[in-house]
Design a protein around this motif. Structure first.
Motif, PDB file in Angstrom:
ATOM      1  N   ALA A  79      15.253 136.874  -6.551  1.00 37.84           N
ATOM      2  CA  ALA A  79      14.899 136.144  -5.335  1.00 37.84           C
ATOM      3  C   ALA A  79      15.306 134.675  -5.456  1.00 37.84           C
ATOM      4  CB  ALA A  79      13.395 136.256  -5.076  1.00 37.84           C
ATOM      5  N   ILE A  80      15.006 134.067  -6.601  1.00 38.64           N
ATOM      6  CA  ILE A  80      15.377 132.664  -6.825  1.00 38.64           C
ATOM      7  C   ILE A  80      16.893 132.520  -6.918  1.00 38.64           C
ATOM      8  CG2 ILE A  80      15.201 130.718  -8.432  1.00 38.64           C
ATOM      9  CD1 ILE A  80      12.430 131.838  -9.228  1.00 38.64           C
ATOM     10  N   ALA A  81      17.529 133.451  -7.616  1.00 41.86           N
ATOM     11  CA  ALA A  81      18.988 133.396  -7.768  1.00 41.86           C
ATOM     12  C   ALA A  81      19.682 133.501  -6.411  1.00 41.86           C
ATOM     13  CB  ALA A  81      19.463 134.510  -8.694  1.00 41.86           C
ATOM     14  N   VAL A  82      19.203 134.415  -5.574  1.00 43.82           N
ATOM     15  CA  VAL A  82      19.805 134.591  -4.244  1.00 43.82           C
ATOM     16  C   VAL A  82      19.607 133.333  -3.400  1.00 43.82           C
ATOM     17  CG1 VAL A  82      19.541 135.830  -2.045  1.00 43.82           C
ATOM     18  CG2 VAL A  82      19.718 137.102  -4.192  1.00 43.82           C
ATOM     19  N   ALA A  83      18.416 132.748  -3.448  1.00 45.12           N
ATOM     20  CA  ALA A  83      18.152 131.531  -2.670  1.00 45.12           C
ATOM     21  C   ALA A  83      19.105 130.411  -3.085  1.00 45.12           C
ATOM     22  CB  ALA A  83      16.700 131.099  -2.870  1.00 45.12           C
ATOM     23  N   ILE A  84      19.317 130.267  -4.387  1.00 45.01           N
ATOM     24  CA  ILE A  84      20.198 129.198  -4.883  1.00 45.01           C
ATOM     25  C   ILE A  84      21.645 129.467  -4.518  1.00 45.01           C
ATOM     26  CG2 ILE A  84      21.109 128.100  -6.965  1.00 45.01           C
ATOM     27  CD1 ILE A  84      18.357 128.584  -8.254  1.00 45.01           C
ATOM     28  N   ILE A  85      22.121 130.672  -4.793  1.00 47.28           N
ATOM     29  CA  ILE A  85      23.546 130.958  -4.582  1.00 47.28           C
ATOM     30  C   ILE A  85      23.906 130.939  -3.100  1.00 47.28           C
ATOM     31  CG2 ILE A  85      23.382 133.489  -4.508  1.00 47.28           C
ATOM     32  CD1 ILE A  85      26.124 131.447  -6.291  1.00 47.28           C
TER      33      ILE A  85
ATOM     34  N   LEU B  47      27.119 129.307   1.659  1.00 48.56           N
ATOM     35  CA  LEU B  47      27.254 129.801   3.034  1.00 48.56           C
ATOM     36  C   LEU B  47      28.629 129.533   3.658  1.00 48.56           C
ATOM     37  CD1 LEU B  47      23.741 129.230   4.662  1.00 48.56           C
ATOM     38  CD2 LEU B  47      24.882 131.389   4.119  1.00 48.56           C
ATOM     39  N   PRO B  48      29.177 128.307   3.557  1.00 48.65           N
ATOM     40  CA  PRO B  48      30.524 128.104   4.128  1.00 48.65           C
ATOM     41  C   PRO B  48      31.581 129.016   3.485  1.00 48.65           C
ATOM     42  CG  PRO B  48      29.468 126.010   3.662  1.00 48.65           C
ATOM     43  CD  PRO B  48      28.618 127.064   3.019  1.00 48.65           C
TER      44      PRO B  48
ATOM     45  N   LEU C 225      31.402 136.306  -4.934  1.00 57.20           N
ATOM     46  CA  LEU C 225      31.342 137.422  -5.875  1.00 57.20           C
ATOM     47  C   LEU C 225      29.971 137.527  -6.531  1.00 57.20           C
ATOM     48  CD1 LEU C 225      33.029 139.671  -7.186  1.00 57.20           C
ATOM     49  CD2 LEU C 225      33.685 138.032  -8.951  1.00 57.20           C
ATOM     50  N   MET C 226      29.262 136.424  -6.624  1.00 51.99           N
ATOM     51  CA  MET C 226      27.919 136.429  -7.177  1.00 51.99           C
ATOM     52  C   MET C 226      26.879 136.704  -6.093  1.00 51.99           C
ATOM     53  SD  MET C 226      26.280 135.932 -10.066  1.00 51.99           S
ATOM     54  CE  MET C 226      24.771 136.847  -9.831  1.00 51.99           C
ATOM     55  N   ALA C 227      27.067 136.108  -4.916  1.00 48.90           N
ATOM     56  CA  ALA C 227      26.039 136.139  -3.880  1.00 48.90           C
ATOM     57  C   ALA C 227      25.783 137.539  -3.327  1.00 48.90           C
ATOM     58  CB  ALA C 227      26.424 135.196  -2.740  1.00 48.90           C
ATOM     59  N   ILE C 228      26.826 138.280  -3.004  1.00 45.65           N
ATOM     60  CA  ILE C 228      26.643 139.587  -2.365  1.00 45.65           C
ATOM     61  C   ILE C 228      25.985 140.593  -3.313  1.00 45.65           C
ATOM     62  CG2 ILE C 228      27.760 141.471  -1.128  1.00 45.65           C
ATOM     63  CD1 ILE C 228      27.703 138.780   0.358  1.00 45.65           C
TER      64      ILE C 228
END
Length: 295
Positions: free
Chosen positions: A41-47, A52-53, A183-186
Motif C-alpha cells: 500500500a505504501i509502495a503503491v502510494a509512493i510510486i 502519474l505523468p 514497470l514498477m507501478a502496475i
C-alpha cells in the motif's frame, strides 16, 4: 554495464537481507499478511505519486501488455512473499534459507529446457560455492546439523514460493519496453490488490495484528527498500546480465540477512559469517569469470 548490474544486484539483495531482519523485528508489532498489505500500500502510494505523468505516457503500451504486468505483481511480488511468510509458520528458518537457495538452480533449469541457455562448469562450481555459503549461514556453521532436518507442510509451501520466483525471473525477458516507474507501478498495484484477501483471511483467523509505531517503521522500510528499490534494481540487474547470472546473487540474501542481524539486532559475529560471505561472493565471481561465451 556489467559493473552497474552487479551493483544493482548487490544493493537489491542487501535490501532483501534487511527485509529478513525486519521480519524478525516485526514479531508482535505487525502480523505477516498485514505487513505484506501495508508494504505494498505504501509502495503503491509512493510510486504512483511520482509516476502519474509517465504512466499516462506509457499507457498505450501498458494496455497491450497488461497481462504480463499483472503476472509480475501476482506471482513475483505477492505469491512469493505470502507463501514464504506462511511457510515460516510450519517450518524452520534454516529450511527456508536452504530451499530459497534453490531458486538459481531452477532458473538455470527452466532457461535450459525452454531456451537452451548454456551453463558452463565454472557456473556450476560457482553455484555450488554459493550454496555452501547459504548452508553455512543457515546451519550457523554446523553443516552436520543439516542432516537432522525434516520436511513438512511448510517445506512443500516453500517449493511453491521457489517456483514462483524462478518463473517470475525467467519471465522478465518478456517485460515491455517502458519507463522503470511504470514497470514498477502496475505490478505493485496488482500486488496490493491480491494482498487484500490475504489480510481478510488473517483477520478471520484472529491472527491479524494492527501495526504499532515499530510496525509502521518496519512497513515503511519494506515498502521503500524491499519493495521499490530492491525490485527495480533486481529487474535492472537481470536486464544487464541475464536471469541465469543474476539469480546467483539471490544466495547473498541469507548471508546479508545474517550480517545485518549482527549489526542491527546485536547477534554475535562468528567466523562462519565471514566464511559464508566469502564463499557466496567467490562463487558468484567464479561463475561470472567462467560464463559461456555469447553465441
Amino acid at each position: 554495464m556489467h559493473r552497474t548490474a552487479y551493483l544493482c544486484l548487490v544493493i537489491a539483495t542487501l535490501s532483501w537481507g534487511g527485509n529478513a531482519v525486519a521480519g524478525k523485528l516485526a514479531l508482535g508489532h505487525i502480523s505477516p499478511m498485514m505487513l505484506t498489505f501495508w508494504r505494498w500500500a505504501i509502495a503503491v502510494a509512493i510510486i504512483f505519486a511520482i509516476s502519474l505523468p509517465q504512466l499516462r505516457k506509457d499507457w498505450p503500451v501498458v494496455r497491450k501488455r497488461l497481462p504480463i504486468l499483472i503476472f509480475y505483481g501476482v506471482i513475483g511480488y505477492t505469491t512469493f512473499n505470502a507463501v514464504l511468510y506462511t511457510a515460516l509458520k510450519y517450518t524452520t528458518a534454516i529450511n527456508v534459507a536452504i530451499e530459497q537457495a534453490g531458486i538459481p538452480m531452477l532458473i538455470f533449469l527452466i532457461n535450459f529446457v525452454l531456451f537452451r541457455t548454456r551453463v558452463s562448469l565454472a557456473q556450476v562450481f560457482g553455484f555450488s560455492l554459493t550454496l555452501v555459503g547459504v548452508a553455512l549461514t543457515a546451519s550457523h556453521g554446523d553443516l552436520a546439523s543439516l542432516l537432522d532436518l525434516t520436511l513438512n507442510f511448510g517445506d512443500a509451501l516453500m517449493l511453491i514460493a521457489v517456483v514462483a520466483y524462478a518463473v517470475y525471473t525467467v519471465s522478465l525477458r518478456w517485460k515491455p519496453v517502458i519507463d522503470w516507474r511504470t514497470l514498477m507501478a502496475i505490478p505493485a498495484l496488482f500486488a496490493l490488490l491480491t494482498t487484500v484477501p490475504l489480510v481478510l483471511w488473517e483477520h478471520a483467523g484472529d491472527a491479524a495484528i494492527w501495526p504499532d509505531t515499530r510496525g509502521w517503521v518496519i512497513a515503511l522500510y519494506t515498502a521503500l527498500f524491499a519493495s521499490l528499490l530492491a525490485q527495480v534494481l533486481y529487474i535492472k540487474g537481470v536486464e544487464g546480465i541475464g536471469p541465469n547470472r543474476a539469480s546467483l546473487f539471490i544466495n547473498l540474501i541469507p548471508v546479508f540477512g545474517t550480517l545485518l542481524s549482527v549489526a542491527i539486532i546485536g547477534e554475535e559475529l562468528q567466523f562462519f559469517h565471514i566464511a559464508a560471505l566469502v564463499l557466496a561472493l567467490g562463487g558468484i565471481a567464479i561463475a561470472e569469470k567462467g560464463k559461456p561465451a555469447s553465441p
